[in-house]
Structure formats: C-alpha cells, structure tokens
Design a protein around this motif. Structure first.
Motif, PDB file in Angstrom:
ATOM      1  N   ALA A 167      -1.658   4.394   2.153  1.00 14.34           N
ATOM      2  CA  ALA A 167      -1.430   4.833   0.774  1.00 14.34           C
ATOM      3  C   ALA A 167      -1.875   6.277   0.591  1.00 14.34           C
ATOM      4  O   ALA A 167      -1.162   7.097  -0.015  1.00 14.34           O
ATOM      5  N   ALA A 168      -3.059   6.599   1.109  1.00 15.73           N
ATOM      6  CA  ALA A 168      -3.569   7.969   0.980  1.00 15.73           C
ATOM      7  C   ALA A 168      -2.675   8.961   1.717  1.00 15.73           C
ATOM      8  O   ALA A 168      -2.413  10.067   1.220  1.00 15.73           O
ATOM      9  N   TRP A 188       0.834  -1.210   0.000  1.00 21.07           N
ATOM     10  CA  TRP A 188       0.000   0.000   0.000  1.00 21.07           C
ATOM     11  C   TRP A 188       0.867   1.257   0.000  1.00 21.07           C
ATOM     12  O   TRP A 188       0.539   2.248  -0.669  1.00 21.07           O
ATOM     13  N   GLY A 240       0.985   4.336  -2.632  1.00 25.36           N
ATOM     14  CA  GLY A 240       0.928   5.742  -2.225  1.00 25.36           C
ATOM     15  C   GLY A 240       2.065   6.557  -2.798  1.00 25.36           C
ATOM     16  O   GLY A 240       1.873   7.720  -3.189  1.00 25.36           O
ATOM     17  N   GLY A 260      -6.719   8.378  -8.551  1.00 26.59           N
ATOM     18  CA  GLY A 260      -7.024   8.188  -7.140  1.00 26.59           C
ATOM     19  C   GLY A 260      -8.509   8.004  -6.893  1.00 26.59           C
ATOM     20  O   GLY A 260      -8.923   7.170  -6.071  1.00 26.59           O
ATOM     21  N   ALA A 314       0.610   9.456  -0.251  1.00 23.74           N
ATOM     22  CA  ALA A 314       0.336  10.279  -1.436  1.00 23.74           C
ATOM     23  C   ALA A 314       0.154  11.737  -1.050  1.00 23.74           C
ATOM     24  O   ALA A 314       0.670  12.641  -1.722  1.00 23.74           O
TER      25      ALA A 314
END
Length: 522
Positions: free
Chosen positions: A209-210, A165, A169, A186, A213
């Motif tokens: 991941a979010a 993950w 990201g 996304g 990012a």
C-alpha cells in the motif's frame, strides 16, 4: 427474463429498501437538491476562477495544490464548458459520494436506522461540508478520499489480501495527488497499524500500500523537487503571515463552528468510545485516524479548523453507532435520542444560508443581521458586509468590464504586448483570464502563487494595465501613467472593492527583474 433473474433483482431491491440503507440515499438526494437550487446564485468564487486558469497550464503540480483536482476540472471543462453548473457538478457529486460512504460506514459498524440518521444529519448539515459542496476545489474531493480510505482500511484489516492493500494504496496515492493533507490520513493509518495491528507489519500488504501510494504521488514530488519546493515556501508564508494564530481551545471552537456545536459530541464519541467499548473494538483504527488528525491540527497554532473536515465521517459514523447503543431501551430514552437528531438538524438548518447561497443577497444580509452575526475570517483580512465565501463571488465580471474600458486607450500594438497586472492576488488575474477573451483583453497576470510561475505571458513592458495600488507605485516602475477607469464593488472583499485601473507605459527595468520582484507565494 428468467424467474430466477427476476427474483434476484427483487431481492436486491428489497435490500436497498431496508431503512438503514435508504437513509444515506435520502440525505444525499436532499443535499444534491439543496446545492443544485443555488448552483448559479451569486457568481464564480475566487478560487474557482484560479482553478479554471490552472486548467490552461496543466502540470504535475502547482504552488498551492497538487494536480489531481485540476486534471479533473480540465476534463469537465473540455466536456461541459466553464459555466457555473458545469464547474459545480463535481463538488455536488463529491458531497453525495461522501454521504453515501458515511452511511455505508455506519451500516458496516452495525448501526441501524437511528445511527444512520444521526451520522448523515451531522455530515450533511456540517457547514463546512455544505460550503465545500457548493464551490469547486480540492476540498470536496478530499473528503471522498478520506471516507473511501477508511472503508478500504477496514477491508484490508478484516481480510488482509494484497489486492485490498493495493486498493488502499491507490486511494492514498490519488488522494495525495489531490491534497497534501492526505499525509495526515496516512499517518493515522500508520499509527493504527503500529499500535493496534503490529502483526500486519510483518506481512507485505501494508508495504505494498505504501509503495503504490508513493508511486502515484511521485509525479508531484518530482515536480516539487524540479521547481525548488514552492509548496513548502507557500505553506511557510501562509502560516506565518496569512492565517491567524489560535490556541488549542480556539481550534476546537473553530471545529465546533465548522461541523456545528451540536455535532461535536458525536464526533468526539466516535473518536474516543471505540477504545473503551468492547463492541466497538474493530473500529479502533478509524478512531485512531480521527484522533491523530485532530491532535496534529490542534497543536499547530495556525492550522484552520476546516482542515479537519475530511475526517468528519470517520468520527460521525462510529459516534452515531455508539450513541444509538447508549440511547436505547426505554421509550423516554428513544424520545431523547430523536431530540438529539432534531437539535443537529435545527442547528445545521440555521447555518445553511451562510454556506449555500439559497437567499438573494439583500435577504441574506437581513438574515445575518437578524441573527446578530458579523462576517469573520480565519485569515488576517479586513471584512466587508458579506462572509468571505460570498464576498469572493462578487465583482469579477464587472472588473473585467472596467478593464475593457481602460484597454480602449491602448493602440493595437500595445494591446498585443500588454498584460493586466493584478496587485491583489490571483483572483483578479484569473477573472481576466476567464472573462477577458470575449472583451479582447490581454492576459491577466500576477505574481501570486502559480500565476507567478506562468510568467508575464505576452507582456514586455511597453504597456501594462495595473489593477489597484496608488499612483506613486505605478510611477516608480513606469515612465508614464494615466487613470484608465475606476472599479467599485459594494459586496466584494474590501481589498478588492475599490480599484483605480491604471494604464502604464514604458517599464523602467527589464521585465525579468520586474517579474522576479512580483513573486508572492501565500
């Protein structure tokens, strides 16, 4: 070397010689050779000149794009220089990477030789893909981020470890630092998780991941906040005044042109079939991204069809696998499927001279006429004899030469405090920035996009070389005006093709006020 090591390497070599593995490599080599054969033909594209100018002003953001592509180009310029081969090496390699990832997705989905050939044919010969591979821009890099993001999403869904993950990201975050349209990628990932794998939202992986990012994208966001969100102003102006409006049907007609009409059914099959074919169920998240992106762009009345290009591998890969399954069995069906490949290849081959300058310009014009094609644009612009992709590769060095003639009338003191003002946008100003130093010219300046944020540089209003416009406008702002030179270009875009180069002296207002009026984000 031990016998075990030799056997291991031999086994690895045999694995790569499996036809379905070799197919994307063959296509990648063919595309690289095609791009390399035309790498110096015609000249610098307008946006390439602009990107080169941006490398002299490194920042965490620019009015019309994030910083990643500029940072990459700055490294290339430092290592290899600013020649056309150096500049265009990156998009060529990006095209190669995208093709290899497309082939890898096909194999991952169980596709064999035919599926690899079909997907790679559609991807390699998509006109927009070839165009992105010829000129440096964020677009060629964007396709790599999308294909890599799709692969890593599948990894994370199959074995949802924190590491996988986080890698996803990283790709999403760097992709956002390259082009804001990764937000659509996304969004597709988010919709896929909510609709298909809601269970994973109760784990920390997707949120990691979010977070990664967001952290990677933060420098550009902070720059936007500090500068007052110039990119939003740019986008609003472009949608309202620059791009032509279209219907949903018009959008899909544009998509057919950018990917080739023969390839559109493959993309559509890849986006839709995973929701109806049980064997394709694991690939629904990828199809979901393609559908979400297509839906968002199709309902926007001003979005360009080429914006969908980064998602092409996400439709072509599953689409080719589905077609392979459907068109199998009896010999006549196998003949039919290779006829489909031939159609994709033939249609793509016809388009190649329009997106890669493989022909000298006079031969291209004859080819264009023979096909009954006329240049058009998705923007509200008058067209000349060439498509804008090619028209914007002509005249820049000659324009700098004409400006040098006008600059001869300046005294050394005037030249030290002058600027070369482009009234038609960043292209002419960027050309002066690249070619001007060898001619001893003042800086190229413009109020267009990021050039505005760099200010008038050394210009203080004592003297100014003005590119284009009528004499009345120049006299409105300066005390004295004289014609310094003329520039004419048969092949340029009409608004760049004919310019009077004015030598103006004595700005009538403070430079700060004059410059504020030049602001133009579009």
């Amino acid at each position: 070397m031990s016998s075990a090591a030799i056997a291991s390497r031999a086994s690895a070599l045999r694995a790569w010689l499996v036809p379905s593995r070799a197919v994307p490599v063959v296509f990648a080599i063919a595309v690289a050779v095609l791009q390399a054969s035309a790498i110096e033909r015609y000249g610098y594209f307008r946006d390439e000149l602009y990107y080169l100018a941006c490398t002299q002003h490194l920042a965490f953001g620019y009015v019309d794009h994030p910083p990643f592509s500029i940072a990459v180009l700055a490294v290339v310029r430092d290592l290899l220089g600013a020649s056309l081969p150096a500049l265009r090496l990156v998009p060529l390699l990006a095209n190669v990477a995208t093709l290899l990832l497309t082939g890898a997705l096909v194999r991952r989905m169980g596709g064999r030789v035919f599926a690899s050939v079909l997907a790679c044919s559609a991807q390699a010969l998509a006109p927009v893909f070839l165009a992105f591979g010829h000129v440096y821009s964020m677009n060629s890099l964007d396709a790599v981020f999308w294909a890599a993001g799709a692969w890593l999403l599948l990894d994370a869904l199959e074995a949802p470890t924190d590491r996988r993950w986080i890698l996803l990201g990283v790709v999403l975050g760097l992709g956002l630092e390259n082009k804001a349209s990764v937000l659509w990628l996304g969004a597709g990932v988010a919709v896929a998780l909510v609709t298909l794998r809601r269970d994973l939202l109760r784990t920390r992986g997707p949120w990691l991941a979010a977070l990664v990012a967001a952290v990677l994208a933060a420098p550009n966001v902070l720059w936007e906040i500090h500068e007052g969100w110039p990119t939003l102003e740019f986008a609003r102006n472009a949608m309202a005044g620059k791009y032509k409006e279209h219907s949903v049907a018009g959008f899909f007609a544009g998509v057919a042109d950018t990917m080739s009409p023969a390839s559109l059914p493959i993309f559509a099959a890849g986006a839709i079939a995973p929701f109806f074919v049980r064997a394709m169920r694991p690939w629904r998240p990828i199809a979901c991204i393609a559908i979400v992106t297509t839906a968002v762009l199709s309902v926007s009345r001003s979005a360009k069809a080429e914006y969908l290009a980064a998602a092409f591998p996400l439709g072509f890969a599953p689409g080719a696998v589905v077609v392979e399954a459907w068109l199998s069995g009896r010999p006549w069906i196998r003949v039919a499927r290779w006829a489909l490949v031939a159609t994709v290849v033939a249609r793509g081959a016809v388009a190649v001279p329009f997106v890669v300058p493989v022909l000298p310009v006079d031969r291209f014009l004859a080819y264009q006429a023979a096909l009954g094609a006329t240049p058009s644009s998705t923007e509200k612009k008058e067209m000349g004899p060439l498509p804008q992709l090619y028209a914007d590769m002509f005249g820049w060095r000659e324009l700098a030469g004409a400006v040098a003639v006008a600059a001869e009338t300046l005294t050394p003191e005037e030249r030290a405090h002058a600027g070369v003002l482009s009234r038609t946008g960043y292209g002419a100003a960027a050309a002066i920035e690249l070619f001007g130093p060898a001619l001893g010219l003042p800086h190229g300046i413009s109020g267009h996009n990021s050039f505005y944020t760099w200010g008038p540089r050394d210009a203080d209003g004592r003297a100014m070389i003005v590119l284009g416009g009528d004499r009345a406008w120049v006299e409105e702002h300066f005390a004295s005006v004289a014609e310094g030179a003329r520039f004419d270009c048969r092949l340029c875009m009409p608004y760049e093709a004919h310019k009077t180069i004015w030598v103006a002296r004595g700005l009538k207002e403070p430079m700060a006020a004059f410059w504020e009026d030049r602001r133009h984000f579009e």
